[in-house]
Write an enzyme that holds these catalytic residues in place. Structure first.
Site, short mmCIF file in Angstrom:
data_model
loop_
_atom_site.label_atom_id
_atom_site.label_comp_id
_atom_site.label_asym_id
_atom_site.label_seq_id
_atom_site.Cartn_x
_atom_site.Cartn_y
_atom_site.Cartn_z
N LYS A 192 -1.01 -3.47 -0.85
CA LYS A 192 -0.50 -2.47 -1.79
C LYS A 192 -1.58 -2.07 -2.79
CE LYS A 192 3.70 -2.83 -0.12
NZ LYS A 192 4.24 -1.82 0.80
N ASN A 193 -1.35 -0.96 -3.48
CA ASN A 193 -2.31 -0.49 -4.49
C ASN A 193 -2.57 -1.56 -5.54
OD1 ASN A 193 -1.36 1.78 -3.02
ND2 ASN A 193 -2.05 3.14 -4.64
#
Length: 377
Positions: A192-193
């Site tokens: 994920k970011n």
């Protein structure tokens, strides 16, 4: 050229190694593995970043969605509307809680839940809407919140792919996604970011009463040790993962900016090609943070393109190859194929290219040249 990866976590780690290693060592030295000081510190830091009154860390993003629904007191048979074109976790937790999932089509331009489809799906049994901020792009929250207010529905934001993104309202106000609905869930899966080095997740809300309920649910229903006031689960973010997230959170805006810059370069290289529809976004805004960079391939063999890229050592993926309404676990006679024209088209067209904070110009050129080589032959 450095080897191309779908997500290059090793190179990202090398830039924050000293901070991450020190946080992990602190946990080992203090033996505060569960619910330790670093967890509370991360919770406060994320609340400040998002502008959220309450962040409740938990074990993973799927738990976060389930616990959010548990906290709202939804009952078996209640209908929950969500998008057909997304990862299965969104509908999985609805089914696990014996709620009734109601899948609807998505918008062709932004690939997020279609507003008119939501309106058509509402019945007297509808209790909640779950918009997914897919691939890092904010869903149409103004319209969703208006529908929810009109029909007295809860809005549960699935923010697993868009942490750090801004939602720009009709009035021009910017708000972080995840703090617009009644409650939100996110994932800190490594890719994920904002990702940790294992599983992790969190629930966000500005509702004091709901936050109190959720804090009990994540810890076996306890507010006081061995006093179980609500039915709960065991879902906690461990201190080592909190330390990793604390190291990354101050860099999240920089990470998202790097992703948007890579997306801009991709779009520029593909501009004007009749076989490619690129993501439409404003490079000067932050409403798309590109958890994935997803193309639509038109009048060409998407699967053959994928194999061409893999043969060149370029990782790529199809998100998502099968609509949720066609998945064996979620088949339902209520669903008719004509209800999902956009989703059914997207699953035939989409392909995701490498997207992460460490992409360099040489890699992007090799990737884009390889795509165009196949499509222009």
């Amino acid at each position: 050229m450095k080897k191309i990866q779908m997500v290059d976590l090793k190179s990202q780690y090398e830039k924050i190694k000293s901070t991450v290693d020190a946080s992990i060592q602190e946990v080992l030295d203090t033996n505060t593995y569960i619910n330790g000081p670093l967890v509370h510190q991360f919770q406060k830091n994320l609340e400040d970043y998002l502008g959220a009154k309450h962040v409740i860390p938990c074990a993973n993003g799927t738990d976060a969605l389930q616990i959010a629904m548990m906290g709202l007191g939804l009952q078996p048979g209640d209908e929950v509307i969500t998008a057909d074109f997304t990862f299965a976790a969104t509908v999985e937790v609805i089914a696990l809680l014996q709620l009734t999932p109601v899948l609807v089509d998505v918008d062709m331009v932004n690939m997020n839940i279609d507003i008119e489809a939501i309106k058509k799906a509402i019945t007297p049994k509808t209790k909640a809407i779950v918009p997914v901020h897919l691939f890092g792009r904010a869903a149409s929250m103004d319209a969703i919140m208006e529908i929810a207010a009109e029909h007295n529905l809860y809005v549960i934001e699935d923010n697993a792919q868009a942490i750090g993104a801004d939602y720009i309202s009709k009035s021009g106000t910017k708000t972080k996604v995840g703090v617009i609905g009644h409650v939100a869930a996110t994932s800190f899966f490594p890719s994920k970011n904002l990702g940790c080095y294992g599983d992790g997740g969190a629930i966000f809300t500005n509702d004091d009463k709901l936050a109190h309920i959720i804090r009990g649910i994540v810890n076996h229903g306890m507010y006081e040790r061995y006093h179980h006031d609500v039915v709960g689960v065991n879902s906690r973010l461990d201190s080592i993962q909190a330390g990793v997230l604390n190291a990354k959170l101050p860099l999240l805006d920089e990470y998202n900016k790097a992703r948007r810059l890579a997306a801009t370069k991709y779009n520029s290289a593909f501009a004007g090609n009749a076989h490619i529809i690129t993501p439409d976004f404003d490079a000067n805004e932050n409403d798309h943070v590109f958890h994935q960079y997803v193309l639509r391939i038109i009048d060409a063999d998407r699967n053959a393109l994928m194999q061409h890229l893999l043969d060149k050592g370029i990782p790529c993926a199809i998100y998502y190859p099968i609509p949720l309404h066609s998945q064996k676990a979620y088949l339902d006679p209520r669903y008719k194929e004509e209800q999902f024209p956009v989703t059914n088209q997207l699953v035939q067209e989409v392909i995701a290219l490498p997207m992460h904070t460490e992409l360099d110009d040489e890699q992007i050129k090799f990737i884009t040249d390889s795509v165009l080589e196949f499509l222009n032959k």
